[in-house]
Design an enzyme around this catalytic site. Sequence first.
Site, PDB file in Angstrom:
ATOM      1  N   SER A  46       0.840  -1.197   0.000  1.00 40.64           N
ATOM      2  CA  SER A  46       0.000   0.000   0.000  1.00 40.64           C
ATOM      3  C   SER A  46       0.869   1.239   0.000  1.00 40.64           C
ATOM      4  CB  SER A  46      -0.905   0.006   1.243  1.00 40.64           C
ATOM      5  OG  SER A  46      -0.131   0.210   2.419  1.00 40.64           O
ATOM      6  N   LYS A  47       0.222   2.398  -0.002  1.00 43.61           N
ATOM      7  CA  LYS A  47       0.939   3.673  -0.016  1.00 43.61           C
ATOM      8  C   LYS A  47       1.819   3.823   1.222  1.00 43.61           C
ATOM      9  CE  LYS A  47      -2.386   6.218  -2.853  1.00 43.61           C
ATOM     10  NZ  LYS A  47      -3.335   7.350  -2.919  1.00 43.61           N
ATOM     11  N   ARG A  48       1.457   3.146   2.306  1.00 45.02           N
ATOM     12  CA  ARG A  48       2.268   3.225   3.518  1.00 45.02           C
ATOM     13  C   ARG A  48       3.661   2.623   3.303  1.00 45.02           C
ATOM     14  NH1 ARG A  48      -2.727   1.770   5.492  1.00 45.02           N
ATOM     15  NH2 ARG A  48      -2.139  -0.439   5.545  1.00 45.02           N
TER      16      ARG A  48
END
Length: 481
Positions: free
Chosen positions: A249-251
Site C-alpha cells: 500500500s501507499k504506507r
Amino acid sequence: MSVRVRIAPSPTGNLHIGTARTAVFNYLFARHHDGKFILRIEDTDLERSRPEYTDNILSGLRWLGLNWDEGPFFQSQRLHLYREAVQKLLDQGLAYRCYTTSEELDALREGQKARNEAPRYDNRHRHLTPEQCAAFEAEGRSSVIRFKIDDGREIVWNDLVRGQMSWRGSDLGGDMVIARASEEGIGQPLYNFVVVVDDIDMQITHVIRGEDHIANTAKQILLYEALGAKAPEFAHTPLILNQEGRKLSKRDGVTSISDFQKMGFTAEGLVNYMTLLGWSAPDSTQEIFTLDSAAKEFTFERVNKAGAKFDWDKLDWINSQYIHNMPVVQLTDLLIPFWEEAGYQFTDARERPWLEQLVSLIAASLTRLVDAVPMSKMFFTEAVEFSEEGSTQLQQEGVKATLQAILTALENQPELSADTAQNIIKQVVKEQGVKKGLVMRSLRAALTGDVHGPDLIQSWLLLNQIGLDKSRLNQAISAAN
C-alpha cells in the site's frame, strides 16, 4: 472462441503497481492466445475521478509497452446502457426499489453488531406494494435499486488460478444495491453492476484480476445470469505483499508506476519484474523476459495462489540487466531527462558524441537510471568536490609535485588520447621516482575528487574534451600540501 480480456482501472489515483501487474497478466494471456486486450476506464465514481489520473494511467500503460487493442472506453459515457439494464431487471421483478433510510440502516447494523451477527441488509422492502412505494415517495423518500439475492443459492465457478470456488447466497450481505438513489428515477449505477453490463457488451471471455475481488465474483455471476448472459471465466491472481506479508500500500512508500519511473527503473525491467510477481516460467531458472517471450510461455497453471512478496533487490538486479545490455544510443536517450532534472547544463562541448562516451563509461555501474546523476556530476561541474579520501590522498608526500609534473606534460600535448595519457603517467612515474599507484590515485583524486570511480583514463579523456582536466589539476595542486 477468441479470447477477449480487459483491464479496467479507476481514475481515482495514479496507476498502481498492483493494477499494472494485473494489466501485465491480462496482456500476456491475450497475446498467448492471439486475443484482444481491452482498456476500460471505470470512472463512475464522479466525485473522486480526475482527468489527470486518467492521463497517468494511459501514459503508464503505454510506457510499460502494454498497448491495448480496443478502447479506452469510459463508463461515464455509457450510463444509458446501465440504466437500461437496471430497468430490465426492474421490469422482470429481479430488482426492486428500496426506500430504507440511512438512519434505519444504521439502526439495523447496530442491532446486528450487538448480537454479534455479520452485517447484512434484511431485504425489508423486497415485496413492497405499489401503494407502499407511493406512500414512501409521498414522505419525500428516494429509493436505491436493489438486486434480489437468493440466500439458499450456492454460486460455484472454476477459477483458473484457485480451482473450484463456492459461495452461498446467504453470505453476500442481503439484496445488493445496484444503483444509487436519485430524483430522476434511476440513480448512478454501482460498480458490481456496471462491470457486468460492460463485460457482456464487450464480449469479455476471461476476467483476470486480484484475489481481493473474489467476493464480488459471486455477486457478479448472479447478475450475468439475471441479464441472460454467460459468465466469463475467472482468474484471481495473488496480491502483491510487502516484506511483512501485508498487501502493498501507499504506507510502503512507492506504489505508482510513475514513481517507479522517477526512481530510474526502465519500462522493460519493471514489466519483467511484474511478470514474475506471482508467475514462474516452465524453466524456473529463466528470469529475464520481454513481453513477447513471456507471452509465449504464459499460462495460469504457473500462477501461484500465495501472495507475491515485493523484493526490491530482485527488481534492482533485473533492472540492471536491461541497463547493462542496452544500446548506448537508447540508454543516452533515457539518461538525458534525469540529467536535465538535476539541472546539469549541456554546453556545445557536451554534444551527443560526448554524452554517449560518458554513457559508455558509466553504464556498467548503473543499477537504476537515476544513479547516473551522482555518478556523472563531476563531468557537469566546473570545480570538483573532494571526498574525505580524495582530500587525504592529496595530502600524501610527493602528490603536489606529481600533479604539477602531469600538468606540465599535459601542456606539451596538443591532443590527448588513451595512448598519450598512459605515456604521461609512465613519464611522471619515471621522472618523479614514485610508484605508479601514487600517480594513478593522485590523478583520480585531482580529476574526480575521489579515489574510487569509473575508468580513470576514459574519465580523463572526457574531462579533457570539455577543457576541465587542466583546471581540475590546478585546483588539486592548490589543495595539496
